[in-house]
Design a protein around this motif. Structure first.
Motif, PDB file in Angstrom:
ATOM      1  N   ALA A 161       1.523  31.300 -37.864  1.00 31.59           N
ATOM      2  CA  ALA A 161       1.961  31.240 -39.255  1.00 31.59           C
ATOM      3  C   ALA A 161       0.772  30.866 -40.126  1.00 31.59           C
ATOM      4  N   SER A 162       0.868  31.196 -41.407  1.00 36.27           N
ATOM      5  CA  SER A 162      -0.175  30.861 -42.375  1.00 36.27           C
ATOM      6  C   SER A 162       0.503  30.655 -43.726  1.00 36.27           C
ATOM      7  N   PRO A 163      -0.206  30.079 -44.701  1.00 32.96           N
ATOM      8  CA  PRO A 163       0.415  29.904 -46.016  1.00 32.96           C
ATOM      9  C   PRO A 163       0.898  31.210 -46.633  1.00 32.96           C
ATOM     10  N   SER A 164       0.189  32.306 -46.350  1.00 31.61           N
ATOM     11  CA  SER A 164       0.616  33.605 -46.887  1.00 31.61           C
ATOM     12  C   SER A 164       1.681  34.272 -46.025  1.00 31.61           C
ATOM     13  N   GLN A 165       1.802  33.838 -44.770  1.00 31.25           N
ATOM     14  CA  GLN A 165       2.806  34.380 -43.859  1.00 31.25           C
ATOM     15  C   GLN A 165       3.527  33.231 -43.141  1.00 31.25           C
ATOM     16  N   PRO A 166       4.333  32.464 -43.878  1.00 28.78           N
ATOM     17  CA  PRO A 166       5.028  31.341 -43.255  1.00 28.78           C
ATOM     18  C   PRO A 166       6.138  31.817 -42.322  1.00 28.78           C
ATOM     19  N   VAL A 167       6.506  30.949 -41.392  1.00 31.34           N
ATOM     20  CA  VAL A 167       7.589  31.210 -40.456  1.00 31.34           C
ATOM     21  C   VAL A 167       8.719  30.224 -40.737  1.00 31.34           C
ATOM     22  N   ARG A 168       9.946  30.726 -40.744  1.00 28.58           N
ATOM     23  CA  ARG A 168      11.099  29.865 -40.999  1.00 28.58           C
ATOM     24  C   ARG A 168      11.589  29.286 -39.680  1.00 28.58           C
ATOM     25  N   ILE A 169      11.599  27.964 -39.590  1.00 26.13           N
ATOM     26  CA  ILE A 169      12.024  27.248 -38.393  1.00 26.13           C
ATOM     27  C   ILE A 169      13.450  26.738 -38.587  1.00 26.13           C
ATOM     28  N   ALA A 170      14.295  26.921 -37.582  1.00 22.93           N
ATOM     29  CA  ALA A 170      15.673  26.440 -37.628  1.00 22.93           C
ATOM     30  C   ALA A 170      15.843  25.313 -36.611  1.00 22.93           C
ATOM     31  N   ILE A 171      16.413  24.194 -37.060  1.00 21.50           N
ATOM     32  CA  ILE A 171      16.676  23.039 -36.199  1.00 21.50           C
ATOM     33  C   ILE A 171      18.170  22.749 -36.265  1.00 21.50           C
ATOM     34  N   GLU A 172      18.807  22.672 -35.102  1.00 24.29           N
ATOM     35  CA  GLU A 172      20.256  22.488 -35.066  1.00 24.29           C
ATOM     36  C   GLU A 172      20.638  21.462 -34.007  1.00 24.29           C
ATOM     37  N   ARG A 173      21.673  20.704 -34.303  1.00 18.37           N
ATOM     38  CA  ARG A 173      22.233  19.776 -33.327  1.00 18.37           C
ATOM     39  C   ARG A 173      23.460  20.416 -32.688  1.00 18.37           C
ATOM     40  N   VAL A 174      23.522  20.384 -31.368  1.00 14.24           N
ATOM     41  CA  VAL A 174      24.679  20.911 -30.633  1.00 14.24           C
ATOM     42  C   VAL A 174      25.133  19.816 -29.678  1.00 14.24           C
ATOM     43  N   THR A 175      26.170  19.096 -30.076  1.00 12.36           N
ATOM     44  CA  THR A 175      26.684  17.987 -29.271  1.00 12.36           C
ATOM     45  C   THR A 175      27.598  18.524 -28.177  1.00 12.36           C
ATOM     46  N   PRO A 176      27.362  18.156 -26.921  1.00 15.62           N
ATOM     47  CA  PRO A 176      28.205  18.665 -25.825  1.00 15.62           C
ATOM     48  C   PRO A 176      29.679  18.311 -26.024  1.00 15.62           C
ATOM     49  N   ALA A 177      30.535  19.253 -25.739  1.00 17.30           N
ATOM     50  CA  ALA A 177      31.984  19.028 -25.865  1.00 17.30           C
ATOM     51  C   ALA A 177      32.529  18.459 -24.561  1.00 17.30           C
ATOM     52  N   THR A 178      31.999  17.307 -24.182  1.00 23.36           N
ATOM     53  CA  THR A 178      32.434  16.641 -22.945  1.00 23.36           C
ATOM     54  C   THR A 178      32.790  15.197 -23.255  1.00 23.36           C
ATOM     55  N   GLN A 179      33.556  14.590 -22.358  1.00 21.79           N
ATOM     56  CA  GLN A 179      33.965  13.190 -22.514  1.00 21.79           C
ATOM     57  C   GLN A 179      33.992  12.576 -21.126  1.00 21.79           C
ATOM     58  N   GLY A 180      33.070  11.668 -20.880  1.00 25.05           N
ATOM     59  CA  GLY A 180      32.908  11.146 -19.526  1.00 25.05           C
ATOM     60  C   GLY A 180      33.449   9.759 -19.300  1.00 25.05           C
ATOM     61  N   VAL A 181      34.214   9.213 -20.237  1.00 26.38           N
ATOM     62  CA  VAL A 181      34.716   7.849 -20.112  1.00 26.38           C
ATOM     63  C   VAL A 181      36.171   7.886 -19.614  1.00 26.38           C
ATOM     64  N   ASP A 182      36.454   7.089 -18.599  1.00 27.63           N
ATOM     65  CA  ASP A 182      37.811   6.968 -18.048  1.00 27.63           C
ATOM     66  C   ASP A 182      38.455   5.705 -18.621  1.00 27.63           C
ATOM     67  N   PHE A 183      39.574   5.882 -19.328  1.00 28.09           N
ATOM     68  CA  PHE A 183      40.222   4.754 -19.984  1.00 28.09           C
ATOM     69  C   PHE A 183      41.404   4.210 -19.181  1.00 28.09           C
ATOM     70  N   ASP A 184      41.413   4.377 -17.862  1.00 27.83           N
ATOM     71  CA  ASP A 184      42.513   3.843 -17.058  1.00 27.83           C
ATOM     72  C   ASP A 184      42.603   2.328 -17.138  1.00 27.83           C
ATOM     73  N   ASN A 185      41.448   1.645 -17.208  1.00 28.01           N
ATOM     74  CA  ASN A 185      41.424   0.189 -17.272  1.00 28.01           C
ATOM     75  C   ASN A 185      41.610  -0.243 -18.727  1.00 28.01           C
ATOM     76  N   LEU A 186      42.788  -0.696 -19.052  1.00 28.53           N
ATOM     77  CA  LEU A 186      43.086  -1.085 -20.425  1.00 28.53           C
ATOM     78  C   LEU A 186      42.974  -2.591 -20.647  1.00 28.53           C
ATOM     79  N   GLU A 187      42.445  -3.300 -19.678  1.00 27.22           N
ATOM     80  CA  GLU A 187      42.351  -4.745 -19.810  1.00 27.22           C
ATOM     81  C   GLU A 187      41.189  -5.165 -20.701  1.00 27.22           C
ATOM     82  N   ALA A 188      40.189  -4.300 -20.819  1.00 30.01           N
ATOM     83  CA  ALA A 188      39.028  -4.621 -21.648  1.00 30.01           C
ATOM     84  C   ALA A 188      38.834  -3.535 -22.692  1.00 30.01           C
TER      85      ALA A 188
END
Length: 231
Positions: free
Chosen positions: A73-100
């Protein structure tokens, strides 16, 4: 932490000198950050973490992308950069223990859910329908449609494929062959004329050889001389 903004995507210009890119949003893990650049056709080309860029998070989770190897890239020929967040659609916590009750775990899960909602909303907002249509018509104008070479009888054919098989390329080849034939015919006509002229000269020379002039005579006879018998 809390999720104070729905931002999950940013586009920044790269002119060849920038090394750090702050997209303006947070993430729970640096691995959730994806980076790419747009080519000349406006298509997104993904970059590889660790090879082309490094994503880091500060204490509040704010994302920073550091350049490793970006496209030219150069000032006369810039490049467009894309930055994205993709949060995994997972859930790894087991809530069987309700004492705490661990508030930080619930907060992290709630944050992840809010982040995914924002990511889906932003991606949907950026998605441009590539055509307009009705029950009978699909109109892609002014966008271009690209396809592979057709295989089935109902497959679409590209302009290049049509030109190669039976279109303008075949016509151009036929016209070129015609021009070559016309040129060859013109050359043959010229050669025929030369041959005809040569044949005429040959006949003239043949007639002269049949009655040669040995310079025994002059135009004006002043004296009579006898050189013998003529044949």
């Amino acid at each position: 932490m809390t999720v104070a903004t729905e931002a999950s995507y940013a586009e920044l210009l790269y002119t060849g000198v920038e090394t750090v890119f702050p997209p303006g949003f947070s993430a729970q893990d640096a691995a959730d950050v994806q980076v790419g650049y747009f080519d000349t056709d406006g298509l997104l080309v993904p970059l590889i973490a660790g090879t082309h860029f490094i994503a880091t998070l500060d204490a509040s989770g704010a994302v920073t992308v550091t350049r490793v190897a970006f496209p030219y890239a150069s000032p006369s020929q810039p490049v467009r950069i894309a930055i994205e967040r993709v949060t995994p659609a997972t859930q790894g916590v087991d809530f069987d223990n309700l004492e705490a009750f661990d508030a930080s775990v619930h907060e992290r899960l709630a944050d992840a859910a809010a982040m995914r909602d924002a990511e889906l909303r932003n991606r949907q907002a950026r998605t441009v329908t590539p055509f307009t249509g009705s029950n009978d018509v699909v109109d892609f104008r002014p966008r271009r449609v690209r396809a592979a070479d057709p295989v089935e009888s109902t497959d679409l054919a590209t302009k290049f494929y049509a030109d190669e098989v039976s279109g303008s390329n075949a016509q151009a080849a036929a016209e070129a062959a015609r021009d070559i034939a016309v040129s060859a015919a013109s050359t043959a006509t010229t050669q025929a004329g030369i041959a005809t002229g040569a044949a005429g000269l040959a006949a003239t020379y043949a007639a002269m050889l049949g009655n040669p002039d040995y310079q025994f005579y002059t135009d004006a006879t002043s004296t009579s001389r006898d050189y013998g018998t003529y044949v």
